[in-house]
Scaffold this motif. Structure first.
Motif, PDB file in Angstrom:
ATOM      1  N   LEU A  89       6.836  -2.091 -35.199  1.00 28.77           N
ATOM      2  CA  LEU A  89       6.863  -3.184 -34.231  1.00 28.77           C
ATOM      3  C   LEU A  89       5.859  -2.883 -33.116  1.00 28.77           C
ATOM      4  O   LEU A  89       5.528  -1.728 -32.857  1.00 28.77           O
ATOM      5  CB  LEU A  89       8.266  -3.328 -33.646  1.00 28.77           C
ATOM      6  N   VAL A  90       5.394  -3.925 -32.447  1.00 32.28           N
ATOM      7  CA  VAL A  90       4.333  -3.785 -31.449  1.00 32.28           C
ATOM      8  C   VAL A  90       4.932  -3.850 -30.047  1.00 32.28           C
ATOM      9  O   VAL A  90       5.541  -4.866 -29.685  1.00 32.28           O
ATOM     10  CB  VAL A  90       3.261  -4.874 -31.613  1.00 32.28           C
ATOM     11  N   PRO A  91       4.770  -2.803 -29.233  1.00 40.30           N
ATOM     12  CA  PRO A  91       5.190  -2.863 -27.832  1.00 40.30           C
ATOM     13  C   PRO A  91       4.023  -3.245 -26.926  1.00 40.30           C
ATOM     14  O   PRO A  91       2.865  -3.240 -27.345  1.00 40.30           O
ATOM     15  CB  PRO A  91       5.636  -1.431 -27.552  1.00 40.30           C
ATOM     16  N   LEU A  92       4.336  -3.568 -25.689  1.00 39.64           N
ATOM     17  CA  LEU A  92       3.308  -3.809 -24.677  1.00 39.64           C
ATOM     18  C   LEU A  92       3.150  -2.563 -23.820  1.00 39.64           C
ATOM     19  O   LEU A  92       4.136  -1.915 -23.472  1.00 39.64           O
ATOM     20  CB  LEU A  92       3.689  -4.991 -23.779  1.00 39.64           C
ATOM     21  N   GLY A  93       1.915  -2.238 -23.480  1.00 39.73           N
ATOM     22  CA  GLY A  93       1.670  -1.124 -22.569  1.00 39.73           C
ATOM     23  C   GLY A  93       1.903  -1.547 -21.130  1.00 39.73           C
ATOM     24  O   GLY A  93       1.719  -2.718 -20.766  1.00 39.73           O
ATOM     25  N   LEU A  94       2.321  -0.613 -20.292  1.00 38.26           N
ATOM     26  CA  LEU A  94       2.560  -0.911 -18.879  1.00 38.26           C
ATOM     27  C   LEU A  94       1.233  -1.121 -18.152  1.00 38.26           C
ATOM     28  O   LEU A  94       0.248  -0.438 -18.415  1.00 38.26           O
ATOM     29  CB  LEU A  94       3.314   0.240 -18.215  1.00 38.26           C
ATOM     30  N   LYS A  95       1.228  -2.071 -17.237  1.00 43.26           N
ATOM     31  CA  LYS A  95       0.056  -2.278 -16.393  1.00 43.26           C
ATOM     32  C   LYS A  95      -0.091  -1.105 -15.429  1.00 43.26           C
ATOM     33  O   LYS A  95       0.889  -0.626 -14.869  1.00 43.26           O
ATOM     34  CB  LYS A  95       0.185  -3.587 -15.601  1.00 43.26           C
ATOM     35  N   GLU A  96      -1.330  -0.672 -15.257  1.00 43.45           N
ATOM     36  CA  GLU A  96      -1.610   0.418 -14.326  1.00 43.45           C
ATOM     37  C   GLU A  96      -1.955  -0.140 -12.948  1.00 43.45           C
ATOM     38  O   GLU A  96      -2.450  -1.267 -12.827  1.00 43.45           O
ATOM     39  CB  GLU A  96      -2.777   1.265 -14.843  1.00 43.45           C
ATOM     40  N   THR A  97      -1.694   0.656 -11.916  1.00 42.89           N
ATOM     41  CA  THR A  97      -1.977   0.217 -10.555  1.00 42.89           C
ATOM     42  C   THR A  97      -2.456   1.407  -9.723  1.00 42.89           C
ATOM     43  O   THR A  97      -2.329   2.560 -10.137  1.00 42.89           O
ATOM     44  CB  THR A  97      -0.719  -0.383  -9.900  1.00 42.89           C
ATOM     45  N   LYS A  98      -3.010   1.114  -8.569  1.00 47.33           N
ATOM     46  CA  LYS A  98      -3.392   2.150  -7.610  1.00 47.33           C
ATOM     47  C   LYS A  98      -2.287   2.322  -6.580  1.00 47.33           C
ATOM     48  O   LYS A  98      -1.442   1.445  -6.395  1.00 47.33           O
ATOM     49  CB  LYS A  98      -4.697   1.772  -6.900  1.00 47.33           C
ATOM     50  N   GLU A  99      -2.325   3.454  -5.880  1.00 43.86           N
ATOM     51  CA  GLU A  99      -1.340   3.687  -4.828  1.00 43.86           C
ATOM     52  C   GLU A  99      -1.572   2.738  -3.655  1.00 43.86           C
ATOM     53  O   GLU A  99      -2.701   2.329  -3.383  1.00 43.86           O
ATOM     54  CB  GLU A  99      -1.422   5.133  -4.348  1.00 43.86           C
ATOM     55  N   VAL A 100      -0.490   2.383  -2.990  1.00 44.73           N
ATOM     56  CA  VAL A 100      -0.538   1.475  -1.839  1.00 44.73           C
ATOM     57  C   VAL A 100       0.148   2.157  -0.663  1.00 44.73           C
ATOM     58  O   VAL A 100       1.240   2.727  -0.812  1.00 44.73           O
ATOM     59  CB  VAL A 100       0.160   0.133  -2.154  1.00 44.73           C
ATOM     60  N   ASP A 101      -0.493   2.110   0.491  1.00 42.24           N
ATOM     61  CA  ASP A 101       0.079   2.691   1.713  1.00 42.24           C
ATOM     62  C   ASP A 101       0.565   1.559   2.626  1.00 42.24           C
ATOM     63  O   ASP A 101      -0.218   0.816   3.200  1.00 42.24           O
ATOM     64  CB  ASP A 101      -0.966   3.533   2.436  1.00 42.24           C
ATOM     65  N   PHE A 102       1.892   1.418   2.716  1.00 43.68           N
ATOM     66  CA  PHE A 102       2.489   0.377   3.549  1.00 43.68           C
ATOM     67  C   PHE A 102       2.631   0.803   5.009  1.00 43.68           C
ATOM     68  O   PHE A 102       2.995  -0.028   5.848  1.00 43.68           O
ATOM     69  CB  PHE A 102       3.889   0.011   3.028  1.00 43.68           C
ATOM     70  N   THR A 103       2.395   2.060   5.326  1.00 42.94           N
ATOM     71  CA  THR A 103       2.821   2.617   6.604  1.00 42.94           C
ATOM     72  C   THR A 103       2.263   1.860   7.805  1.00 42.94           C
ATOM     73  O   THR A 103       3.026   1.292   8.617  1.00 42.94           O
ATOM     74  CB  THR A 103       2.415   4.099   6.700  1.00 42.94           C
ATOM     75  N   LEU A 104       0.941   1.835   7.952  1.00 46.22           N
ATOM     76  CA  LEU A 104       0.346   1.228   9.147  1.00 46.22           C
ATOM     77  C   LEU A 104       0.604  -0.273   9.245  1.00 46.22           C
ATOM     78  O   LEU A 104       1.007  -0.761  10.313  1.00 46.22           O
ATOM     79  CB  LEU A 104      -1.153   1.527   9.190  1.00 46.22           C
ATOM     80  N   PRO A 105       0.374  -1.062   8.177  1.00 41.66           N
ATOM     81  CA  PRO A 105       0.620  -2.502   8.310  1.00 41.66           C
ATOM     82  C   PRO A 105       2.051  -2.838   8.692  1.00 41.66           C
ATOM     83  O   PRO A 105       2.285  -3.700   9.560  1.00 41.66           O
ATOM     84  CB  PRO A 105       0.259  -3.050   6.928  1.00 41.66           C
ATOM     85  N   LEU A 106       3.030  -2.168   8.081  1.00 45.63           N
ATOM     86  CA  LEU A 106       4.424  -2.497   8.380  1.00 45.63           C
ATOM     87  C   LEU A 106       4.825  -2.016   9.772  1.00 45.63           C
ATOM     88  O   LEU A 106       5.549  -2.715  10.494  1.00 45.63           O
ATOM     89  CB  LEU A 106       5.352  -1.889   7.322  1.00 45.63           C
ATOM     90  N   LYS A 107       4.353  -0.827  10.161  1.00 43.37           N
ATOM     91  CA  LYS A 107       4.686  -0.328  11.509  1.00 43.37           C
ATOM     92  C   LYS A 107       4.069  -1.229  12.578  1.00 43.37           C
ATOM     93  O   LYS A 107       4.725  -1.533  13.593  1.00 43.37           O
ATOM     94  CB  LYS A 107       4.199   1.106  11.666  1.00 43.37           C
ATOM     95  N   ASP A 108       2.846  -1.667  12.364  1.00 46.97           N
ATOM     96  CA  ASP A 108       2.215  -2.576  13.330  1.00 46.97           C
ATOM     97  C   ASP A 108       2.972  -3.890  13.414  1.00 46.97           C
ATOM     98  O   ASP A 108       3.169  -4.444  14.508  1.00 46.97           O
ATOM     99  CB  ASP A 108       0.763  -2.844  12.932  1.00 46.97           C
ATOM    100  N   PHE A 109       3.416  -4.397  12.268  1.00 46.70           N
ATOM    101  CA  PHE A 109       4.121  -5.683  12.269  1.00 46.70           C
ATOM    102  C   PHE A 109       5.488  -5.560  12.932  1.00 46.70           C
ATOM    103  O   PHE A 109       5.930  -6.481  13.635  1.00 46.70           O
ATOM    104  CB  PHE A 109       4.269  -6.189  10.831  1.00 46.70           C
ATOM    105  N   ILE A 110       6.166  -4.453  12.705  1.00 43.17           N
ATOM    106  CA  ILE A 110       7.474  -4.245  13.349  1.00 43.17           C
ATOM    107  C   ILE A 110       7.316  -4.220  14.862  1.00 43.17           C
ATOM    108  O   ILE A 110       8.112  -4.807  15.600  1.00 43.17           O
ATOM    109  CB  ILE A 110       8.112  -2.935  12.833  1.00 43.17           C
ATOM    110  N   LEU A 111       6.276  -3.531  15.341  1.00 38.35           N
ATOM    111  CA  LEU A 111       6.049  -3.459  16.784  1.00 38.35           C
ATOM    112  C   LEU A 111       5.628  -4.809  17.350  1.00 38.35           C
ATOM    113  O   LEU A 111       6.135  -5.247  18.394  1.00 38.35           O
ATOM    114  CB  LEU A 111       4.971  -2.407  17.075  1.00 38.35           C
ATOM    115  N   GLU A 112       4.727  -5.506  16.648  1.00 40.09           N
ATOM    116  CA  GLU A 112       4.192  -6.762  17.167  1.00 40.09           C
ATOM    117  C   GLU A 112       5.181  -7.916  17.027  1.00 40.09           C
ATOM    118  O   GLU A 112       5.416  -8.666  17.973  1.00 40.09           O
ATOM    119  CB  GLU A 112       2.904  -7.105  16.401  1.00 40.09           C
TER     120      GLU A 112
END
Length: 660
Positions: A89-112
């Protein structure tokens, strides 16, 4: 998630996929640069060099694409480790992705946006990033599915908390196409959600291929997994209709759903024949229609794979495997019915009517000169029709072997070659056992067999509600109030004094509670408390999630001592646009301001609402009453007398009345 450094067959494939994605990205960038140079230059010598470079890069891309296709057809790695004699049977391979850094955008939004100390939410942001990292290497079981679903649901909270519809957050998501390896980079959280959904469906296919198809329970689990995979992919197709990645386009998802349902149908047939196929008339008739159904669904899959625009990007070996399976199972259907006709003569004790009815349901038409009842009673006609079915079965078997031999990737799958060869030899042996004197006189063509199944295969919709997820950013407050779509003032501190046992205001609502029935002469009102304010803390204790009774209890326990409360006010969407000039108001009539006045938010009149249809702004007296524009230009307080005196925009700025 699994250990990304574990040397399992599946992890090796995913690592190879990640390396290929990087090589494809580099080649695509080189091709784009060469094409830009080719368009820009007029020097013939440079053009010749660029064209030579382009031909090299295109050849390199083709080789990389073939290597990626090889990974997609590496089905042996995903199969069950038990000894088996079944077509893979044929499976699907998982999509690959790059790492994402949420730290600065989310911290700035919480403060603002939320006016809170963002350093207090570092643990929550780290938990979110850890969960995303784990989702890159999910385990191939229900725990892996649950983890992917939990991250998908968590993204729903993150989207509502931190991603306003009017601007981007500066978080770049990169996902690689599962079939072409081409990356897609966007600042849109929908790409992240759609890719996670695709990986949920892909993981279900890997679970289905891993099931032991030699046991009843294993086949049941495989059918369930492929139905759930089809359900997730179908949900993805219906929910995210404009995904930029080609492997998630509606046309490609439509093909993938059909392929997963076909594999589920194949497992149903194997489940039916697992106890053994008895050489009995009605059993063989039932198996004939079941296996004909499998051949039909694979024929539809093969047809869909060869349609534009899917044909260019679907792995070539997948299309050929669907064609091979279609021919193979059609051959089995003709073999079964040939066995019925050659081995089972109508006996005196047999139910003639039932056999006639069962046989007539197999055919849409009978060959010229033949009747079902006549075939059952006449030994010669039975033999002739049975041999015609055997000849057709042999033709289908030979076609399946021919196509398999032409595809390099499928030629290397040993178990596929063994199954096809064994089925072909069995049909040849059966044909050789029949009398051969009348072969040149028999002109009967075997009719097509009508497919039928007792087990209807349908998609199973994803059941996200079964996975319980707690919002990582629960401390920000109830999502219905504290979301990215609503704007708030910074928290204001109000000192509350009990005045003869009364607070001077009432509370209403759920969590958080609101101020209502505010006494305009009470001390709280004089300190800036306003009708409709939300209480977010009492005495330094957060109370965003407390109800009316709990907040009142905290206020009563203070006694005669003054207490500090923190309140916030909802900023009107229109008020938040005061500083913008010539701005289009979304969702309303196209009205542009000629001038925008900077006003104090404390003087906004909440009771005055702008009319639904607003004309272009006019500063004349005649239009003043209906010119309270989209951007909240001056208007009188409700209930006040009409101003008949001509006023300029500048005199309005100096008035102390309750005007905007």
């Amino acid at each position: 998630g699994c250990n990304p450094l574990a040397e399992t067959g599946r992890s090796k494939l995913q690592n190879q996929r990640a390396v290929l994605n990087q090589q494809i990205l580099r080649a695509v960038r080189m091709r784009a640069g060469a094409e830009n140079l080719l368009r820009a230059t007029t020097n013939n010598k440079v053009r010749e060099q660029v064209l030579l470079e382009l031909s090299f890069v295109n050849s390199d891309l083709q080789i990389l694409k073939e290597e990626l296709e090889g990974l997609n057809i590496s089905v042996e790695v995903y199969q069950n480790t038990e000894e088996t004699f079944s077509i893979p049977l044929v499976p699907l391979g998982l999509k690959e992705t790059k790492e994402v850094d949420f730290t600065l955008p989310l911290k700035d939004f919480i403060l603002e946006h939320y006016s809170e100390d963002s350093s207090e939410y570092e643990d929550e942001i780290a938990d979110l990033m850890d969960l995303r990292q784990a989702c890159r290497t999910p385990s191939r079981d229900e725990a892996g599915i649950e983890m992917l679903i939990s991250y998908f649901l968590q993204l729903g909270y993150v989207e509502n908390r931190f991603f306003p519809p009017t601007r981007h957050m500066g978080v770049l998501f990169t996902w690689y196409d599962s079939f072409t390896g081409v990356p897609v980079c966007q600042q849109n959280l929908l790409l992240e959600k759609a890719s996670i959904l695709f990986n949920i469906g892909a993981l279900y296919t890997q679970i289905g291929t891993r099931c032991n198809r030699q046991t009843q329970a294993g086949l049941e689990n495989a059918v369930d997994a492929f139905q759930r995979a089809a359900g997730v992919l179908s949900y993805l197709r219906e929910t995210f209709t404009h995904t930029p990645s080609y492997d998630m386009s509606p046309a490609m998802l439509n093909v993938l759903v059909k392929m997963m349902l076909a594999q589920a149908q194949e497992c149903v047939f194997e489940q039916t024949g697992l106890p053994g196929i008895r050489n009995e008339f009605f059993t063989l008739v039932k198996m004939t229609q079941e296996v004909a159904k499998v051949g039909e669904v694979y024929m539809l899959v093969n047809t869909a794979m060869n349609q534009e625009p899917v044909k260019e990007n679907i792995p070539y070996s997948w299309s050929k495997l669907a064609q091979i399976k279609s021919d193979h199972y059609k051959a089995l259907a003709h073999y079964f019915i040939a066995t019925v006709l050659c081995d089972h003569e109508l006996q005196s004790g047999d139910d003639e009517d039932q056999q006639e009815k069962a046989l007539s349901q197999l055919y849409d038409y009978m060959p010229e000169g033949l009747m079902v009842l006549t075939v059952l009673k006449d030994k010669v006609q039975r033999k002739q029709l049975g041999k015609a079915h055997l000849r057709k079965a042999i033709v289908y078997h030979e076609e399946a072997l021919r196509v398999c031999g032409l595809c390099k990737k499928l030629r290397n799958i040993d178990v596929l070659q063994e199954v096809l060869t064994a089925a072909h030899k069995r049909s040849l042996l059966k044909y050789a056992q029949q009398e051969t004197e009348d072969d040149f006189l028999s002109l009967i063509q075997a009719p097509d067999i009508l497919p039928k199944t007792e087990y209807k295969i349908e998609t199973i919709a994803p059941q996200f509600s079964k996975v319980k997820v707690k919002d990582f950013f629960h401390r920000l407050g109830p999502l219905t109030v504290f979301s990215a779509k609503q704007r708030w003032t910074a928290p204001r501190t109000i000192h509350i004094h009990h005045e003869e046992g009364e607070l001077g205001f009432g509370l209403k609502g759920g969590s958080p509670v609101q101020i209502y029935c505010l006494d305009p002469v009470c001390s709280a009102a004089s300190m800036g408390l306003k009708e409709g304010d939300y209480i977010v803390s009492v005495g330094g204790v957060d109370c965003k999630w407390l109800g009316v009774n709990e907040v009142l209890e905290k206020l009563r326990n203070v006694g005669e001592q003054p207490i500090e409360i923190e309140v916030i006010s909802c900023q009107d969407t229109a008020a938040s646009m005061h500083s913008k000039s010539a701005t289009y108001s979304v969702g309303m009539q196209k009205t542009y301001s000629l001038i925008c006045l900077a006003m104090e938010e404390d003087k906004i009149d909440q009771t005055k609402k702008a009319p639904l249809k607003l004309p272009f702004l006019s500063w004349g007296t005649k239009n003043r009453q209906k010119a309270a524009s989209t951007l909240c230009l001056p208007s009188a307080v409700a209930g006040s007398s009409q101003i008949k005196k001509k006023l300029s925009p500048f005199t309005l700025l100096n008035t102390e009345s309750s005007l905007y």
